[in-house]
Design a protein around this motif. Structure first.
Motif, short mmCIF file in Angstrom:
data_model
loop_
_atom_site.label_atom_id
_atom_site.label_comp_id
_atom_site.label_asym_id
_atom_site.label_seq_id
_atom_site.Cartn_x
_atom_site.Cartn_y
_atom_site.Cartn_z
N THR A 149 0.07 -7.26 6.22
CA THR A 149 0.35 -8.79 6.12
C THR A 149 1.06 -8.95 5.01
N TYR A 150 1.94 -9.92 4.83
CA TYR A 150 2.63 -10.34 3.68
C TYR A 150 3.38 -11.60 3.66
N GLN A 151 3.78 -12.26 2.66
CA GLN A 151 4.79 -13.43 2.42
C GLN A 151 5.71 -13.12 1.37
N GLY A 152 6.78 -13.73 1.65
CA GLY A 152 8.13 -13.54 0.72
C GLY A 152 9.10 -12.78 1.39
N PRO A 153 10.03 -12.26 0.81
CA PRO A 153 11.32 -11.68 1.37
C PRO A 153 11.05 -10.61 2.22
N LEU A 154 11.81 -9.88 2.97
CA LEU A 154 11.47 -8.69 3.66
C LEU A 154 11.14 -7.68 2.86
N ALA A 155 9.99 -6.99 3.35
CA ALA A 155 9.34 -5.92 2.59
C ALA A 155 10.00 -4.31 3.01
N CYS A 156 9.41 -3.46 2.10
CA CYS A 156 9.80 -2.12 2.58
C CYS A 156 8.99 -1.86 3.62
N GLN A 157 9.28 -1.16 4.49
CA GLN A 157 8.24 -1.04 5.83
C GLN A 157 7.11 0.18 5.43
N VAL A 158 7.78 1.12 4.89
CA VAL A 158 6.99 2.49 4.30
C VAL A 158 7.54 3.12 2.88
N LEU A 159 6.56 3.10 2.13
CA LEU A 159 7.02 3.48 0.92
C LEU A 159 6.76 4.91 0.39
#
Length: 153
Positions: A62-72
């Motif tokens: 779950t997140y809000q904001g711009p696109l995230a890295c899927q796996v770090l």
């Protein structure tokens, strides 16, 4: 944000979340609610979300904001530093953090809080980024740790 104002805002958010999170015991629903409230009520939060450890990988949920890295990448960056140390990590300037993973170049400071299950085992992190330098401090650390703990209450 001025310290007294920041403390007062967190106090109100903590009270609001304490009430909202009584509606379900589902941890995913609780995480989604926490992210939505924090992201929309704290003006300096640019990206707000949870990464969860699954099969040895740190994967966005779950997140809000711009696109995230899927796996770090394992044991790299601020999120893994919080997991590996077992402590909250505050980074005033992400460009000076060795191995920082830049999912969005607009991010300039970051705070990461370890997420523990009911037994105290780290299962992920709450990650918050800001566009401004030096956005996070001891006030954020104290309150975000308390807020994350609400997931299991």
């Amino acid at each position: 944000m001025e310290p007294a104002r920041k403390r007062a805002r967190y106090d109100r958010l903590f009270t609001q979340l304490s009430d909202l999170l009584t509606k379900t015991t589902d941890p995913d629903a609780r995480m989604a609610t926490i992210v939505a409230v924090l992201h929309n009520k704290m003006e300096y939060f640019f990206w707000t979300g949870f990464y969860i450890l699954a099969k040895g990988e740190l994967t966005v949920r779950t997140y809000q904001g711009p696109l995230a890295c899927q796996v770090l990448k394992k044991h790299t960056g601020v999120c893994w530093a919080a997991i590996d140390s077992g402590e909250t990590v505050v980074v005033p300037d992400v460009n000076k953090f060795p191995g920082h993973i830049a999912c969005d170049s607009a991010s300039n400071s970051e705070i990461v809080i370890p997420l523990r299950d009911q037994r105290g085992k780290i299962i992920g992190v709450l990650d918050v980024d800001s566009k401004s330098l030096n956005s996070f401090d001891e006030i954020d650390t104290q309150w975000l740790e308390k807020i994350v703990a609400l997931i299991w209450i």
